[in-house]
Design an enzyme around this catalytic site. Structure first.
Site, PDB file in Angstrom:
ATOM      1  CE  LYS A   1       4.701 -23.526  48.997  1.00  0.00           C
ATOM      2  NZ  LYS A   1       4.298 -21.941  49.016  1.00  0.00           N
TER       3      LYS A   1
ATOM      4  CD  GLU B   1       1.401 -14.529  46.028  1.00  0.00           C
ATOM      5  OE1 GLU B   1       2.584 -14.534  45.094  1.00  0.00           O
ATOM      6  OE2 GLU B   1       1.138 -14.792  46.487  1.00  0.00           O
TER       7      GLU B   1
ATOM      8  CD  GLU C   1       3.817 -22.939  52.671  1.00  0.00           C
ATOM      9  OE1 GLU C   1       2.650 -21.982  51.705  1.00  0.00           O
ATOM     10  OE2 GLU C   1       3.490 -23.172  54.169  1.00  0.00           O
TER      11      GLU C   1
ATOM     12  CD  GLU D   1      -2.976 -22.092  55.091  1.00  0.00           C
ATOM     13  OE1 GLU D   1      -2.530 -20.903  53.964  1.00  0.00           O
ATOM     14  OE2 GLU D   1      -2.744 -22.660  56.127  1.00  0.00           O
TER      15      GLU D   1
END
Length: 495
Positions: free
Chosen positions: A250, A300, A344, A479
């Site tokens: 990733k 986050e 993910e 996104e």
């Protein structure tokens, strides 16, 4: 590595001293005197930090009042849903570091700075979490990426010890004064100067009344991709190709847009008001560097340290919010059962768990991810907690955790190498740690997502997407546009 010390100064004011309580003034003088005596012993300035209780106040009023005092650059940090905020002005100490060891060097300087410090507080009992000196600042995403003019004012590592710091939570509010006291300092003069500053602050607060968020028609913002949509999607396709070839699992690719307000300069205070109203569970922040402000509302948490325990989260996997309750529920269920997003997310959980194992005696991971629902987007989230081993701090945790796979990729090094090669973007502090650490070792750092760099009537906004083997370039671009909406709404007020 660089550390500088300064003392803020304003013209003397003939106005009454504030705080007016004689015992508080005496206690402040005692703290300054003790610091001066210690400075005489060790032949160098000593940090004196004095905290006293103040009336609760909207932290944005302090942010606005601090700007009017011209004491230096300001910062803002708030978790609206928890009624916790930090607002600072000026820099009694500036810790600036460079290179790959910037976090480690900052931690060592902070230990040295605290070693000889003299701390005190006024007559009202104030919890440790709301008293004493603390550092606020952040770090660059990747110190190996060349810095462009855009981020020139933001070094690899920067932690500021503010001259004045307003703290508040759901139970109390306090103001901390931090000062470097030289050997043989004139204590009476220092006390008078501080009192004048505080009285001027009191006057500024009286003129700074809470205001409704600007309800004027939203400005027609001009938005320009720094890299065209087609070229960015080509980057995504090239990254997918490398993943399928086995180079890494990733990589997170970011993009940026330049936003121009043709009417006037962007209003940082109005932007913060809108962000905290729309995203109360986020970390709403702003840090000033010269004429620029790095501003955001990030969902986050990177790491939180409190009473020997580390708390963090895995946040990876995204979907839009639905227009109706049923559509929103359906989109959430699809996210929870999406093989791509679950895979993910699992990579992020495993990486964080392994990173904490070196710092903690025990680590707990939530049983399964749940949905974190924000105004226009929802994410998969898993809480992770650990008992920190003695002698460690959250700055060490930052060094081990950043960048998580959620903002960098996995495995870390090949993903970062691909980002440096393919992304063609100076991220600066975007997607990097930003937050604070206190004198007790407690502190909190978030990942600076949903953010942008404001300068006058222009802003540069950032968004990124996690690219894996089955990523579709057009879907990833859509996104990223969804994530950019957070700051675009903050700048314009448009729903």
């Amino acid at each position: 590595m660089d550390i500088t010390f300064t003392n803020a100064a304003l013209p003397q004011s003939p106005a009454p001293i504030w705080p007016a309580d004689a015992w508080e003034q005496l206690r402040l003088q005692q703290i300054l005197q003790q610091a001066s005596e210690r400075a005489n012993t060790i032949h160098q300035p000593v940090l004196a930090s004095f905290t006293h209780a103040v009336c609760p106040c909207d932290p944005l009023q302090y942010f606005q009042a601090f700007h009017t005092l011209h004491l230096g650059e300001c910062f803002y940090w708030e978790r609206p849903s928890e009624q916790r905020a930090l607002v600072g002005v000026g820099a009694t100490a500036t810790i600036q570091t460079t290179g790959q060891s910037c976090v480690q060097e900052a931690a060592e300087i902070w230990r040295q700075l605290q070693a000889q410090a003299i701390l005190g507080q006024g007559s009202a009992a104030i919890p440790d979490r709301t008293s004493g000196p603390l550092l606020f600042g952040g770090f660059t995403f990747d110190p190996l990426t060349p810095t462009t003019e855009l981020w020139q004012a933001f070094p690899d590592g920067l932690l500021l010890l503010p001259y004045l710091l307003f703290h508040c939570d759901e139970t109390c509010a306090a103001l901390t004064i931090n000062l470097q006291v030289a050997p043989d300092a004139d204590i009476a003069s220092l006390t008078a100067e501080i009192s004048a500053h505080l009285h001027t602050l009191e006057q500024a607060l009286a003129r700074t009344l809470p205001q409704e968020t600007d309800r004027l028609p939203a400005p027609s913002l001009q938005i320009e991709d720094l890299l065209s949509a087609d070229l960015w999607m080509e980057q995504v396709a090239a990254t997918v190709k490398r993943i399928k070839q086995g180079a890494f699992a990733k990589a997170v690719l970011a993009r940026a847009v330049r936003v121009t307000n043709p009417r006037q300069d962007f209003d940082v205070i109005q932007t913060l008001k809108r962000l905290r109203e729309s995203y109360p569970v986020a970390y709403v922040f702003a840090i000033q560097r010269q004429e620029q402000y790095f501003v955001g509302a990030t969902p986050e948490r990177l790491v939180c340290g409190a009473d020997g325990q580390i708390q963090t989260m895995a946040l990876a996997g995204s979907a839009p919010r639905g227009k109706t309750e049923e559509e929103d529920r359906q989109l959430g269920e699809e996210l929870l059962h999406s093989q791509k997003n679950q895979g993910e997310h699992h990579v992020v959980v495993s990486t964080i768990q392994n990173a904490l194992a070196a710092l903690c005696s025990r680590v707990w991971v939530g049983d399964a991810p749940h949905l974190l629902k924000l105004k226009n987007i929802q994410h998969l989230q898993t809480p992770i907690t650990g008992d920190m081993l003695p002698g460690h701090s959250i700055l060490e945790a930052i060094e081990d955790l950043h960048p998580t796979p959620a903002v960098g990729g996995s495995p870390r090094q090949p993903a970062l190498e691909a980002i440096r090669e393919l992304e063609q973007l100076d991220r600066g502090w975007y997607a990097a740690p930003i937050g604070w650490i206190g004198h007790t070792g407690n502190g909190e750092f978030a990942v600076a997502l949903r953010s942008g760099l404001l300068h006058g009537h222009q802003a540069t906004l950032f968004a990124g997407c996690g690219i894996v083997a089955d990523s579709d370039p057009e879907s990833e671009y859509a996104e990223s546009c969804l994530k950019l909406q957070v700051m675009l709404r903050g700048l314009s007020g448009e729903e």
